[in-house]
Write a protein that holds these residues in place. Structure first.
Motif, PDB file in Angstrom:
ATOM      1  N   GLY A 146      27.069  24.443  20.916  1.00 57.77           N
ATOM      2  CA  GLY A 146      26.530  23.332  21.417  1.00 57.77           C
ATOM      3  C   GLY A 146      26.758  22.693  22.858  1.00 57.77           C
ATOM      4  N   SER A 147      28.283  22.950  23.058  1.00 62.22           N
ATOM      5  CA  SER A 147      28.661  22.586  24.396  1.00 62.22           C
ATOM      6  C   SER A 147      27.850  23.439  25.415  1.00 62.22           C
ATOM      7  N   LEU A 148      28.171  24.718  25.327  1.00 63.65           N
ATOM      8  CA  LEU A 148      27.628  25.863  26.402  1.00 63.65           C
ATOM      9  C   LEU A 148      26.034  25.424  26.568  1.00 63.65           C
ATOM     10  N   VAL A 149      25.417  25.423  25.344  1.00 63.73           N
ATOM     11  CA  VAL A 149      23.952  25.284  25.538  1.00 63.73           C
ATOM     12  C   VAL A 149      23.810  23.974  26.302  1.00 63.73           C
ATOM     13  N   GLY A 150      24.262  22.887  25.980  1.00 62.82           N
ATOM     14  CA  GLY A 150      24.260  21.583  26.696  1.00 62.82           C
ATOM     15  C   GLY A 150      24.550  21.449  27.871  1.00 62.82           C
ATOM     16  N   LEU A 151      25.564  22.113  28.383  1.00 70.66           N
ATOM     17  CA  LEU A 151      26.057  22.058  29.703  1.00 70.66           C
ATOM     18  C   LEU A 151      25.559  23.246  30.657  1.00 70.66           C
ATOM     19  N   LEU A 152      25.294  24.294  29.957  1.00 66.42           N
ATOM     20  CA  LEU A 152      25.115  25.613  30.979  1.00 66.42           C
ATOM     21  C   LEU A 152      23.958  26.353  30.655  1.00 66.42           C
ATOM     22  N   GLY A 153      23.517  25.848  29.526  1.00 67.23           N
ATOM     23  CA  GLY A 153      22.008  26.479  28.956  1.00 67.23           C
ATOM     24  C   GLY A 153      22.372  27.592  27.853  1.00 67.23           C
ATOM     25  N   PRO A 154      21.262  27.879  27.261  1.00 61.38           N
ATOM     26  CA  PRO A 154      21.396  28.761  26.110  1.00 61.38           C
ATOM     27  C   PRO A 154      21.928  30.099  26.503  1.00 61.38           C
ATOM     28  N   MET A 155      21.386  30.700  27.578  1.00 57.85           N
ATOM     29  CA  MET A 155      21.749  31.980  27.804  1.00 57.85           C
ATOM     30  C   MET A 155      23.415  32.219  28.065  1.00 57.85           C
ATOM     31  N   THR A 156      24.131  31.244  28.547  1.00 60.80           N
ATOM     32  CA  THR A 156      25.448  31.274  28.471  1.00 60.80           C
ATOM     33  C   THR A 156      26.136  31.508  27.075  1.00 60.80           C
ATOM     34  N   GLY A 157      25.565  31.099  26.004  1.00 63.65           N
ATOM     35  CA  GLY A 157      26.061  31.191  24.690  1.00 63.65           C
ATOM     36  C   GLY A 157      25.676  32.583  24.295  1.00 63.65           C
ATOM     37  N   LEU A 158      24.561  33.192  24.692  1.00 66.67           N
ATOM     38  CA  LEU A 158      24.562  34.616  24.491  1.00 66.67           C
ATOM     39  C   LEU A 158      25.533  35.688  24.904  1.00 66.67           C
ATOM     40  N   VAL A 159      25.769  35.354  26.406  1.00 61.91           N
ATOM     41  CA  VAL A 159      26.968  36.064  26.862  1.00 61.91           C
ATOM     42  C   VAL A 159      28.042  36.038  26.058  1.00 61.91           C
ATOM     43  N   VAL A 160      28.389  34.978  25.751  1.00 61.87           N
ATOM     44  CA  VAL A 160      29.705  34.559  25.220  1.00 61.87           C
ATOM     45  C   VAL A 160      29.536  35.382  23.520  1.00 61.87           C
ATOM     46  N   SER A 202      26.428  45.999  19.088  1.00 64.39           N
ATOM     47  CA  SER A 202      25.770  44.658  19.202  1.00 64.39           C
ATOM     48  C   SER A 202      26.212  43.881  20.279  1.00 64.39           C
ATOM     49  N   ALA A 203      27.426  44.128  20.922  1.00 65.62           N
ATOM     50  CA  ALA A 203      27.706  43.669  22.136  1.00 65.62           C
ATOM     51  C   ALA A 203      26.729  44.220  23.307  1.00 65.62           C
ATOM     52  N   THR A 204      26.407  45.457  23.354  1.00 59.07           N
ATOM     53  CA  THR A 204      25.429  45.715  24.283  1.00 59.07           C
ATOM     54  C   THR A 204      24.053  45.136  23.949  1.00 59.07           C
ATOM     55  N   ALA A 205      23.564  45.120  22.921  1.00 62.30           N
ATOM     56  CA  ALA A 205      22.187  44.530  22.498  1.00 62.30           C
ATOM     57  C   ALA A 205      22.141  43.051  22.845  1.00 62.30           C
ATOM     58  N   ALA A 206      23.203  42.254  22.752  1.00 57.06           N
ATOM     59  CA  ALA A 206      23.384  40.839  22.784  1.00 57.06           C
ATOM     60  C   ALA A 206      23.343  40.684  24.376  1.00 57.06           C
ATOM     61  N   ALA A 207      24.160  41.303  25.142  1.00 59.67           N
ATOM     62  CA  ALA A 207      24.335  41.374  26.470  1.00 59.67           C
ATOM     63  C   ALA A 207      22.881  41.600  27.190  1.00 59.67           C
ATOM     64  N   ALA A 208      22.070  42.424  26.559  1.00 63.64           N
ATOM     65  CA  ALA A 208      20.866  42.733  27.130  1.00 63.64           C
ATOM     66  C   ALA A 208      19.831  41.403  27.263  1.00 63.64           C
ATOM     67  N   VAL A 209      20.013  40.424  26.309  1.00 62.95           N
ATOM     68  CA  VAL A 209      19.048  39.306  26.486  1.00 62.95           C
ATOM     69  C   VAL A 209      19.137  38.459  27.575  1.00 62.95           C
ATOM     70  N   PRO A 210      20.290  38.103  28.088  1.00 62.44           N
ATOM     71  CA  PRO A 210      20.754  37.269  29.166  1.00 62.44           C
ATOM     72  C   PRO A 210      20.260  38.234  30.517  1.00 62.44           C
ATOM     73  N   LEU A 211      20.641  39.392  30.376  1.00 65.48           N
ATOM     74  CA  LEU A 211      20.431  40.313  31.411  1.00 65.48           C
ATOM     75  C   LEU A 211      18.951  40.307  31.817  1.00 65.48           C
ATOM     76  N   LEU A 263      12.098  39.858  20.558  1.00 67.28           N
ATOM     77  CA  LEU A 263      12.137  40.101  19.021  1.00 67.28           C
ATOM     78  C   LEU A 263      12.604  41.640  18.927  1.00 67.28           C
ATOM     79  N   VAL A 264      12.560  42.640  19.842  1.00 65.55           N
ATOM     80  CA  VAL A 264      13.051  44.031  19.620  1.00 65.55           C
ATOM     81  C   VAL A 264      14.696  43.859  19.641  1.00 65.55           C
ATOM     82  N   LEU A 265      15.042  43.179  20.761  1.00 64.41           N
ATOM     83  CA  LEU A 265      16.633  43.156  21.111  1.00 64.41           C
ATOM     84  C   LEU A 265      17.357  42.344  20.021  1.00 64.41           C
ATOM     85  N   VAL A 266      16.725  41.196  19.317  1.00 63.44           N
ATOM     86  CA  VAL A 266      17.373  40.695  18.159  1.00 63.44           C
ATOM     87  C   VAL A 266      17.315  41.752  16.835  1.00 63.44           C
TER      88      VAL A 266
END
Length: 452
Positions: A170-184, A93-102, A115-118
């Motif tokens: 919500g804080s990460l998305v509001g301040l740094l964008g949604p991709m940061t949330g996916l890295v977390v 799961s960590a590998t697939a989740a990290a591929a989205v922001p990458l 869609l494939v990654l999720v």
């Protein structure tokens, strides 16, 4: 601190809270990552495509493999052992989740690739969530913790994740964008894998023993391990004969569908149309999660003294329809938060009740397959929730869908409560969790992602 106590087989063992703490810690970090992603991913799709339908499609593509994989993973969890399944699937799961922001950073993230990654994340997350829940009763036994309390603590863990995750997301998305949330999210899965692989004591979470009765009346381990389909069939046969189980699965399946549409489509669309933005989604989720923690703590301490039916249906009455109706009413944010706080408190009692009944009714060696099938049947509507809700919002608008959803939630939970088989829920108390019985509870709302 540990003390010498006899274990389940009568051999002196060591009673320790380390196993239960380790399992709950792994659940906490992986579920927190999932809750962060639940804010970040829908918001990313909504602001980049402007389409509620596509937002719902992403949720569909994640949850369909989740439910399908979880349904068929039960025999494998019993056969391979939940510990191995848990750490390996969290790592995937960590590998697939990290591929989205990458891929997004490299400008390679097309919508079909997303869609494939999720879908991959959903497919491996389902067995991982199942495996952690399967280890809870063993961890409770090792620590001498009553099953209702262990189930309550698992509920508290989930609710804490539902408090921290949306706030962070919500804080990460509001301040740094949604991709940061996916890295977390990816980092949380990696940490969950590490906790299971390193922190749990040796000998915990291995494959369950299969026993059969010998001609002398004693139990012996089977000489030949049953095959996958035999294990699957045994779990299905166990579930099929219980009227209470079937009623609960249908009811929770409908409410799960409604909750999925609410969380993945209705809340993001409401936040966008009202101008409150993603921070409001995080705040509402955190308020609901905080009061749900309080409800789960009370359930963990006092559930064995309460009538399960009363607690269960009162919890659903508070947790369901009010959330839909308050958003449809156009009430100010303070009122919305107050309603979500009450709903969260009610929802905190649900999973401890259901989890305790599950653990005490299902034979231990069948827990993986039975829990997997119960969960998957009850979660079958979740992939459709976002898809149907997104299309409905696009067709008739937000407010009519919120009103219809609230009415459906109220009718589903109250009409189901009129059926007589719910008396079995109260009579279940006091059974030994390791004793096979011809009845079964519901794996309908287990930790990972409960009814609400």
């Amino acid at each position: 601190m540990t003390t010498d106590v006899p274990d389940a087989g009568g051999i002196p063992g060591r009673r320790s809270l380390r196993p239960l703490t380790g399992v709950l810690a792994a659940m906490a970090v992986s579920l927190t990552g999932t809750r962060v992603s639940a804010v970040a991913l829908p918001w990313f799709v909504l602001v980049t495509t402007g389409s509620a339908t596509q937002t719902g499609l992403v949720a569909f593509c994640e949850m369909t493999p989740y439910v399908a994989a979880k349904a068929f993973a039960g025999p494998l969890v019993d056969r391979i052992g939940p510990r191995t399944v848990s750490w390996s699937t969290d790592l995937a799961s960590a590998t697939a989740a990290a591929a989205v922001p990458l891929f997004h950073t490299l400008d390679l993230l097309s919508f079909p690739l997303l869609l494939v990654l999720v879908a991959l994340i959903g497919a491996v997350r389902g067995p991982g969530d199942l495996a952690k829940m399967v280890m809870v009763p063993e961890a409770a036994d090792r620590g001498g913790v009553p099953l209702e309390r262990a189930a309550g603590l698992a509920g508290v863990t989930e609710r804490l994740a539902s408090t921290v995750g949306p706030a962070v997301g919500g804080s990460l998305v509001g301040l740094l964008g949604p991709m940061t949330g996916l890295v977390v999210n990816a980092g949380c899965f990696a940490l969950g894998s590490l906790v299971i692989g390193v922190a749990l004591p040796r000998g915990m979470g291995h494959a369950a023993d299969e026993t059969v009765s010998g001609t002398d009346g004693t139990d012996r381990k089977e000489q030949t391990e049953p095959g996958y389909w035999r294990r699957f069939g045994e779990g299905f046969a166990f579930l099929r004969g219980e009227l209470l189980l079937l009623t609960v699965i249908v009811m929770v399946g409908i409410t799960n569908l409604l909750d999925a549409g609410f969380n993945t489509v209705l809340m993001p669309v409401w936040a966008k149309e009202s101008g409150h933005g993603p921070a409001a989604i995080g705040l509402m989720g955190s308020v609901m999660g905080a009061t749900a923690v309080a409800g789960s703590l009370i359930a963990a301490v006092a559930a064995h003294r309460l009538r399960r039916r009363v607690v269960f249906f009162t919890g659903f009455l508070l947790a369901g329809a009010p959330r839909f109706l308050v958003l449809a009413s156009g009430a100010p944010m303070g009122v919305v938060l107050a309603v979500f706080a009450v709903s969260g408190f009610g929802s905190g009692f649900l999973n401890p009740v259901l989890g305790a009944v599950l653990f005490e009714r299902v034979p231990r060696h069948m827990l993986g397959r039975v829990n997997a099938l119960g969960d998957s049947l009850a979660w079958a509507g979740i992939p459709l929730g976002g898809l149907i809700t997104g299309a409905a919002v696009a067709a008739v608008g937000l407010s009519p869908v919120l009103l219809a959803g609230g009415a459906a939630y109220f009718l589903t939970t109250n009409l189901a409560g009129l059926r007589p088989e719910w008396r079995e829920m109260d009579r279940a108390r006091g059974r030994d969790s390791s004793t096979p019985v011809p009845e079964k509870e519901v794996g309908a709302t287990s930790a990972h992602h409960p009814t609400t």
